[in-house]
Scaffold this active site. Sequence first.
Site, mmCIF file in Angstrom:
data_model
loop_
_atom_site.group_PDB
_atom_site.id
_atom_site.type_symbol
_atom_site.label_atom_id
_atom_site.label_comp_id
_atom_site.label_asym_id
_atom_site.label_seq_id
_atom_site.Cartn_x
_atom_site.Cartn_y
_atom_site.Cartn_z
ATOM 1 N N CYS A 2 0.816 -1.222 0.000
ATOM 2 C CA CYS A 2 0.000 0.000 0.000
ATOM 3 C C CYS A 2 0.847 1.268 0.000
ATOM 4 C CB CYS A 2 -0.871 0.025 1.242
ATOM 5 S SG CYS A 2 -1.811 -1.469 1.491
ATOM 6 N N ARG A 27 5.099 0.248 -5.711
ATOM 7 C CA ARG A 27 5.116 -0.612 -4.526
ATOM 8 C C ARG A 27 4.176 -1.813 -4.684
ATOM 9 N NH1 ARG A 27 6.625 2.327 0.411
ATOM 10 N NH2 ARG A 27 5.146 1.040 1.524
ATOM 11 N N TRP A 74 -3.055 -2.635 -1.394
ATOM 12 C CA TRP A 74 -2.659 -4.000 -1.747
ATOM 13 C C TRP A 74 -3.415 -4.881 -0.763
ATOM 14 C CZ3 TRP A 74 0.173 -8.174 0.408
ATOM 15 C CH2 TRP A 74 0.720 -9.088 -0.522
ATOM 16 N N ASN A 100 -1.792 1.953 5.897
ATOM 17 C CA ASN A 100 -0.904 0.873 5.430
ATOM 18 C C ASN A 100 -0.666 -0.055 6.615
ATOM 19 O OD1 ASN A 100 -0.637 2.252 3.080
ATOM 20 N ND2 ASN A 100 1.560 2.651 3.267
ATOM 21 N N GLY A 101 -0.539 -1.351 6.354
ATOM 22 C CA GLY A 101 -0.222 -2.290 7.429
ATOM 23 C C GLY A 101 -1.405 -3.170 7.778
ATOM 24 N N GLU A 481 19.607 -15.676 -7.776
ATOM 25 C CA GLU A 481 19.045 -14.368 -8.103
ATOM 26 C C GLU A 481 18.536 -14.334 -9.548
ATOM 27 O OE1 GLU A 481 17.872 -12.025 -6.675
ATOM 28 O OE2 GLU A 481 17.888 -10.319 -8.020
ATOM 29 N N LYS A 485 14.700 -13.416 -10.581
ATOM 30 C CA LYS A 485 14.398 -12.316 -11.500
ATOM 31 C C LYS A 485 13.458 -12.800 -12.596
ATOM 32 C CE LYS A 485 15.289 -9.894 -9.807
ATOM 33 N NZ LYS A 485 15.284 -9.132 -8.682
ATOM 34 N N GLU A 488 9.827 -13.800 -11.313
ATOM 35 C CA GLU A 488 8.972 -12.737 -10.775
ATOM 36 C C GLU A 488 8.417 -11.813 -11.852
ATOM 37 O OE1 GLU A 488 10.770 -10.367 -7.660
ATOM 38 O OE2 GLU A 488 12.573 -9.994 -8.804
ATOM 39 N N HIS A 504 20.656 -35.402 -8.559
ATOM 40 C CA HIS A 504 20.053 -36.028 -7.384
ATOM 41 C C HIS A 504 18.543 -35.833 -7.381
ATOM 42 C CE1 HIS A 504 23.904 -37.138 -5.780
ATOM 43 N NE2 HIS A 504 24.345 -35.903 -6.005
ATOM 44 N N LYS A 603 6.902 -3.985 -3.892
ATOM 45 C CA LYS A 603 8.301 -3.560 -3.784
ATOM 46 C C LYS A 603 8.782 -3.626 -2.348
ATOM 47 C CE LYS A 603 12.101 -1.658 -5.336
ATOM 48 N NZ LYS A 603 12.975 -2.610 -6.051
#
Length: 608
Positions: A2, A27, A74, A100-101, A481, A485, A488, A504, A603
């Site tokens: 948010c 974000r 969000w 937010n939160g 990484e 990338k 996502e 394995h 983000k």
Amino acid sequence: MCGIVGYTGEKNCVPILMNGLTSLAYRGYDSAGVAVWDGSDLVLRKAKGKIENLKDLLEASPVSGKSGIGHTRWATHGEPSDVNAHPHTDSHKTLAIVHNGIIENYQHIKSMLVKNGCVFVSETDTEVVAQLLGYYYRGNAFATLKQALAMLEGSFALAIIFADDPETIYCTCKDSPMVVGHGNGESIVASDIPALLEYTRDVCFVQDRQIAILRKSGIEFYDEFGAEIEKETLHVDWDIESAKKGNYEHFMMKEICEEPDAFRKTYDQYVAKDFTLKSDRFPWDEARAKALDRITIVSCGTAFHAGMLGKKFIEHMAKLRVDVDIASEFRYGDLLIDKGEAFMVISQSGETADTIAALRKAKELGCDTMAVCNVTGSTISREANHVLYTYAGPEIAVAATKSYLTQIIVLYLCALDLAQKRGEMTQAQVTERLKEMSKLPAAMQKVLDNKEQIQFFASRSFAVKHVFFIGRGMDYALAMEAALKLKEISYIHSEAYAAGELKHGTIALIEEGSLVVALATQPELQAKVASNMEEVRVRGAHVLAVTNGPWEGAAGHSHEQWQIDQMDATLAPLCAIIPMQLLAYYLAVQKGCSVDQPRNLAKSVTVE
Ligand code: G6P
């Protein structure tokens, strides 16, 4: 996650709020809304989906006024919808609020309010705060806020406008960032710095349970007990342009192209002109460096992968054990860490909830805490004993690129500094390495200048269903990484495997047409990686090799080879990450994905 923005001043706040929301869109969000005091009423406009939907709504039903609050939501409690979008009000429209939160005890407060006759219209925890404030309000906004604040548990950043005093914005927060600034006859609040940059560079971060009261004439601050306090102003030297897209199609591409520059800026902060380390920039002197038994590194997402590579650097060069953990695992695990031990968190934003919680646990245990962080004034940079800043500048795309690069640069320099102070490398060896390191921006630029090769590869490969990134040692850390990338932003299934581990189990997944990217930048491990490439090639995989300078063997075991300039093996990952970021970018573009704001991702993850 948010985003909050609020404005009070002389101008029409609507374009300012919309501008702010747009700059916070990176974000991640799924609905947006504003509440504006139009001179006689608090007018709400809210829309599910992109900010464009809210813009359309405002065009169809315009509103204007000199104070207002806005929000990108969000969803956590209640699906993304017009009704659940913020701002929320109490039943009597005494106030409008954005949040937010997560309010963890919202059910308990809601039951109390329902028993007292409150009728809720949304499923959100935020409306509970709105109704609670409305329930207690008797004409004194400050007293009401303090009373409600004492009841709230969880994490929150709140901006509130009371209809009785509509040109004042009340703000408070706990475990969720909130930054305020006063410009020329105007005051602004936001959950992140980019929304403020056009109005002021002198900002204050509101700290846990403090209250900031914004008026056009200035900002007052109060501590959690209600006493007025002075707050230090922090100057942000990010330029406005760096938070804008310029001529680039996506922030992600812009930020990848900024990597050589981010490299120089970060390197110059830690390395003197004569190619020696500015040794006092590191959080250990020689005696302490020698006495260290281990460093524990904790972080999330890309920053966790930076930690994995940092471990390889520090263990290899400084011969010091490093344990790396994911913050959400560390904080609920058995904390086998002692008083006085070195404990490092890595975080671009400095606001990741799990990383903050891990840092606080380590502080409680008496650890010597340090942070690698990109944002001055953020919670993590305030709370860690020492901060090693990265100088990436604002990073807007959800997918971390230049922030990762600057994190691994700082970790590399930490490894060199520890190596020198622990007597594992001489000053001359360190200087030689630093000289070679200073050539990296040119090597990176070469990759960027040849990016069409990667674009072309992506145009042929975007239909691929599975991509496996394999590597050994530092290349394995890098592979983690690279795989993140790709998944996502392109939603292509991708995994990273230690090359020797494939057989394995995972090799069972290799089929005709699977893409395997073999990171082979470590000459002493190339022969071993070659066998692993061969194992997948003969099973039908299309193999792409990424090498450190020319490697004759590569052609026999792969279908395609990409080279970075030949360099010391320890430095190669710092350059080899760029083609991997470009590969993810171009595959995502080919697939028509929302590169800067991938689905479901945020983000800055400010909730657990
Ligand atoms: C989110 C972001 C990632 C980032 C991670 C940790 O998942 O999407 O890009 O790596 O959070 O964020 P931090 O700000 O702590 O580095």
